[in-house]
Design a protein around this motif. Structure first.
Motif, PDB file in Angstrom:
ATOM      1  N   MET A  65      16.268  55.448  -3.856  1.00 14.24           N
ATOM      2  CA  MET A  65      15.825  54.848  -2.595  1.00 14.24           C
ATOM      3  C   MET A  65      14.304  54.816  -2.478  1.00 14.24           C
ATOM      4  O   MET A  65      13.749  53.908  -1.849  1.00 14.24           O
ATOM      5  N   ASP A  66      13.643  55.790  -3.080  1.00 13.10           N
ATOM      6  CA  ASP A  66      12.184  55.786  -3.046  1.00 13.10           C
ATOM      7  C   ASP A  66      11.599  54.621  -3.832  1.00 13.10           C
ATOM      8  O   ASP A  66      10.456  54.223  -3.608  1.00 13.10           O
ATOM      9  N   ARG A  67      12.377  54.074  -4.748  1.00 15.51           N
ATOM     10  CA  ARG A  67      11.916  52.954  -5.567  1.00 15.51           C
ATOM     11  C   ARG A  67      12.352  51.604  -5.002  1.00 15.51           C
ATOM     12  O   ARG A  67      11.751  50.581  -5.304  1.00 15.51           O
ATOM     13  N   ILE A  68      13.437  51.578  -4.228  1.00 18.39           N
ATOM     14  CA  ILE A  68      13.972  50.283  -3.785  1.00 18.39           C
ATOM     15  C   ILE A  68      13.911  50.099  -2.277  1.00 18.39           C
ATOM     16  O   ILE A  68      14.443  49.114  -1.758  1.00 18.39           O
ATOM     17  N   ASP A  69      13.256  51.020  -1.556  1.00 18.38           N
ATOM     18  CA  ASP A  69      13.276  50.924  -0.090  1.00 18.38           C
ATOM     19  C   ASP A  69      12.708  49.602   0.413  1.00 18.38           C
ATOM     20  O   ASP A  69      13.283  48.960   1.303  1.00 18.38           O
ATOM     21  N   SER A  70      11.592  49.153  -0.174  1.00 16.08           N
ATOM     22  CA  SER A  70      11.006  47.871   0.254  1.00 16.08           C
ATOM     23  C   SER A  70      11.913  46.705  -0.116  1.00 16.08           C
ATOM     24  O   SER A  70      12.049  45.727   0.637  1.00 16.08           O
TER      25      SER A  70
END
Length: 279
Positions: free
Chosen positions: A251-256
């Motif tokens: 999620m830290d990589r795909i949140d945006s």
């Protein structure tokens, strides 16, 4: 830490590239569904589910929902996503006020479904839909484009924020973000959209519309980042998980991207550049 980040990226990059750009549509759906399911496992932690079994159950329930949406009209889900991100704007803007309304475990768990499910739907709509922009009809390039919009926005925001970032964007949610970063990211996205329009031999109107669509996508990608930051701050954690050494969690990589993908897919569908496809 830098060495760990690089090693993790070198391991994951071929897997991500292969899964996204070299699989047939159904394989793509399964691959991206697996990523979203892992993201759901992490979201379960952010929502306050402390039991490992409960987190797995939440992830499996999300996977079942994805399967149930295989034959559901994509556009209906994308309109729901747009409404959801409008709501998120109000939540982030008012934080910490109003957190008592969404801070319960069930409410945060439902929020995860509104974030993750439309992202998967939008991504598969981009993969399977009939696409035409300028002289380009390649869906894989379309997917790469929306990824690049988010990455370009991040890069532009980083440099503009470092140079001019005095006025904070949302200090109670993410103290590192600034208004200068937002504007710098949007300028970078606008330039990127112009370059791509020229390469695609797009007309003047198409170019103008792509710039507008890309700016809207870049702007909402910031909201996706802020929403996850808000949830992590409320939960009292720094990363969504430690699954990716040196990077935190999925999620830290795909949140945006979870915000950018469905909004971009909806916009270009309404513009007539993307039509409903088939598995």
């Amino acid at each position: 830490m830098l060495k760990t980040r690089i090693i993790t990226a070198l391991v994951l990059a071929p897997i991500a590239i292969g899964g996204i750009f070299f699989l047939p549509p159904l394989g793509f759906a399964l691959f991206t569904g697996a990523i979203i399911t892992v993201g759901a496992w992490e979201w379960a932690n952010m929502s306050g589910i402390g039991n490992p079994g409960g987190r797995v159950g939440y992830a499996l329930a999300t996977a079942i929902i994805l399967y149930g949406l295989l034959n559901v009209p994509f556009v209906a889900v994308l309109w729901l996503a747009l409404l959801w991100w409008c709501v998120c704007f109000l939540l982030v803007r008012s934080y910490p006020a109003g957190s008592e309304k969404w801070g319960s475990l069930p409410a945060r768990a439902v929020m995860g479904l509104f974030v993750l499910v439309p992202a998967w739907v939008g991504l598969n709509h981009l993969r399977t839909g009939g696409f035409q922009f300028g002289d380009s009809t390649n869906n894989l390039l379309l997917i790469l484009y929306v990824f690049c919009v988010v990455w370009v926005a991040d890069i532009g925001a980083y440099f503009a924020g470092r140079a001019f970032g005095k006025a904070k964007l949302a200090p109670r949610v993410s103290p590192g973000k600034s208004w200068a970063g937002v504007w710098g990211g949007l300028v970078a996205v606008g330039v990127f959209a112009l370059v791509i329009s020229v390469l695609a031999s797009a007309g003047a109107l198409e170019t103008l519309l792509l710039v507008a669509a890309s700016l809207a996508t870049g702007l909402v990608s910031v909201l996706g980042d802020l929403l996850e930051s808000m949830l992590k701050r409320h939960r009292g954690i720094k990363d969504s998980s430690q699954l990716l050494p040196g990077h935190g969690g999925i999620m830290d990589r795909i949140d945006s991207l979870t915000a950018a993908i469905p909004v971009f897919a909806l916009i270009i569908t309404q513009l007539g550049w993307l039509t409903t496809g088939h598995w």
